[in-house]
Design an enzyme around this catalytic site. Structure first.
Site, PDB file in Angstrom:
ATOM      1  N   CYS A   1       0.812  -1.219   0.000  1.00 13.87           N
ATOM      2  CA  CYS A   1       0.000   0.000   0.000  1.00 13.87           C
ATOM      3  C   CYS A   1       0.844   1.267   0.000  1.00 13.87           C
ATOM      4  O   CYS A   1       0.441   2.290  -0.562  1.00 13.87           O
ATOM      5  CB  CYS A   1      -0.970  -0.001   1.163  1.00 13.87           C
ATOM      6  SG  CYS A   1      -0.196  -0.069   2.793  1.00 13.87           S
TER       7      CYS A   1
ATOM      8  N   HIS B   1      -1.435   1.811   7.391  1.00 15.76           N
ATOM      9  CA  HIS B   1      -2.034   1.867   6.056  1.00 15.76           C
ATOM     10  C   HIS B   1      -1.912   3.296   5.548  1.00 15.76           C
ATOM     11  O   HIS B   1      -1.807   4.241   6.333  1.00 15.76           O
ATOM     12  CB  HIS B   1      -3.497   1.425   6.084  1.00 15.76           C
ATOM     13  CG  HIS B   1      -4.081   1.200   4.722  1.00 15.76           C
ATOM     14  ND1 HIS B   1      -3.460   0.442   3.754  1.00 15.76           N
ATOM     15  CD2 HIS B   1      -5.230   1.648   4.151  1.00 15.76           C
ATOM     16  CE1 HIS B   1      -4.200   0.414   2.658  1.00 15.76           C
ATOM     17  NE2 HIS B   1      -5.282   1.150   2.875  1.00 15.76           N
TER      18      HIS B   1
ATOM     19  N   ASP C   1      -8.708   4.803  -2.576  1.00 14.29           N
ATOM     20  CA  ASP C   1      -7.734   3.776  -2.193  1.00 14.29           C
ATOM     21  C   ASP C   1      -7.421   2.945  -3.425  1.00 14.29           C
ATOM     22  O   ASP C   1      -8.244   2.141  -3.868  1.00 14.29           O
ATOM     23  CB  ASP C   1      -8.284   2.895  -1.072  1.00 14.29           C
ATOM     24  CG  ASP C   1      -7.208   2.032  -0.435  1.00 14.29           C
ATOM     25  OD1 ASP C   1      -6.299   1.583  -1.166  1.00 14.29           O
ATOM     26  OD2 ASP C   1      -7.265   1.793   0.787  1.00 14.29           O
TER      27      ASP C   1
END
Length: 443
Positions: A237, A264, A281
């Protein structure tokens, strides 16, 4: 008649009864007013706290009206920014200032030109134009003056998001063995080589081939340079958010890089059409789903800080709609200190801006602050609307109604293999899942 008695009778007869009644009335009003003022001053001096029960069997000290009010009466007063004093707050400040430098790297014109060469612009703009026309037609079908759900530039980012997830970037848990292409097992962290460090790798993960006869070691540098990521096109990520945010900047959108204290990161894009920041995202191909991490993954969050080239903003309230259920304790610094750090970063980024740009950005900050407060108010209203009379009587909760504003189709995490997702507690099977830091794979 005696003249000495006639004089007082003549004087009393000369007194006007109406005038006497008026004088007496005025005197009564003055006495009443003085009494009321005395009572009000006594009540106001004792209003700071309710009287405690007294034990008349023991002597009590005289009341002190100069005592400060209790904390309970002060807790809703707006915070005043306060500079960090203790070592923990100073470390948090230095970390946030370091994280705030990430969006500055995307302002390099050479990098943005290189990014545009990697993007199939014709495909992206064709898809955006088609979607924009469909949304406009849907709005017109609802009646004159209706506004489309998203603008053209929003559709450009949505098309870019689909292409980035499905075609361009690859998720990596454990890199495959470069000799026999078998799975590998992580063995720890190693020091980056000079060429890896020169390309922006601050750390390198080391893996060993699971086949005993092979036993080859694989190095996985965690690159932090968006230009390098355009070439490697893989990562987790951190790399996904870094590269995708830079591509959003390349196609002309204002972007934010959102850091989350629970391992995250993701992106926010400013929608001129909606006049607000939109959650994006790239790992999950998620657009405007801020409740994905709490209601979908079952996570609890403490800090969500958004960094842009224009400053920083604490946007935790956008992602934690139910603090009692999804919020973690914020212990890295007092709230007044965090507010000071946000103001400090904003002032630093806007130092050389024109007054007009500063005024525009301050207006955006005020609108966003109202938006974030609105989430808290909506959450409180939702909690209150679920209370039943029998709950109050019985002293317990028997809530069965669901939140009408809750997302309907949020699922657990999809990026990464199933074992890794389960280890992080992000499969969405239970809203009470809590991550074990020992099982957290680096983002």
């Amino acid at each position: 008649m005696d003249p000495s008695q006639a004089a007082p009778r003549a004087a009393s007869a000369a007194v006007d009864p109406d005038r006497l009644a008026q004088e007496l009335t005025e005197r009564f009003r003055q006495v009443l007013s003085t009494k009321r003022m005395t009572e009000l001053s006594t009540m106001s001096s004792s209003r700071s706290s309710s009287p405690a029960p007294r034990d008349f069997g023991t002597p009590q000290p005289p009341p002190t009206h100069n005592a400060p009010p209790s904390y309970r009466s002060l807790r809703n007063i707006p915070l005043v920014p306060q500079a960090p004093q203790d070592a923990r707050s100073m470390r948090f400040k230095h970390m946030l200032h370091s994280l705030s430098n990430m969006p500055l790297k995307w302002e390099n014109p050479g990098l943005l030109d290189e990014a545009l060469r990697a993007v199939p612009l014709e495909q992206i703009y064709n898809e955006a134009e088609e979607e924009s026309q469909i949304l406009q037609a849907e709005a017109e079908s609802l009646g004159a003056g209706k506004k489309a759900a998203w603008g053209y530039q929003d559709c450009v980012i949505r098309a870019l998001l689909r292409w980035f997830k499905r075609t361009f970037f690859t998720w990596v848990n454990n890199p495959a063995c470069s000799r026999c292409y078998s799975p590998t097992v992580g063995v720890g962290i190693t020091t980056p080589l000079p060429d890896e460090q020169a390309r922006g790798a601050n750390q390198v993960e080391l893996y060993r081939c699971s086949v005993e006869q092979c036993g080859r070691y694989e190095r996985y540098p965690r690159y932090n340079d968006a230009f390098v990521l355009l070439q490697t096109r893989r990562g987790r990520c951190g790399e996904w958010a870094n590269c995708f945010s830079m591509l959003c900047r390349a196609v002309g959108s204002r972007v934010r890089w959102v850091w989350n204290s629970e391992d995250h990161v993701w992106t926010e894009v400013y929608s001129v059409h909606r006049k607000r920041w939109v959650h994006v995202d790239a790992c999950e191909e998620a657009w405007d789903k801020p409740r994905l991490y709490t209601d979908g993954w079952g996570r609890k969050l403490a800090y969500c800080i958004a960094f842009s080239v224009d400053g920083a903003m604490d946007v935790t309230r956008r992602y934690v709609r139910n603090p009692s259920k999804h919020s973690l304790e914020r212990t890295r610094a007092p709230e007044a200190v965090l507010l000071h750090i946000m103001d400090e970063i904003r002032a630093l980024r806007r130092n050389n801006m024109s007054k007009q740009d500063k005024f525009r950005l301050e207006g955006e900050d005020m609108r966003e602050a109202r938006e974030l407060r609105g989430y808290i108010i909506s959450g409180i209203a939702g909690e209150v609307s679920e209370i039943k009379a029998e709950d109050i009587i019985n002293g317990c909760s028997s809530r069965t109604r669901t939140d009408p504003d809750a997302p309907k189709a949020l699922e657990g995490r999809t990026s990464g293999n199933s074992q890794w997702i389960r280890n992080r507690g992000e499969d969405g099977r239970s809203a009470q899942n809590q991550q074990d830091p020992r099982n957290n794979h680096p983002r």
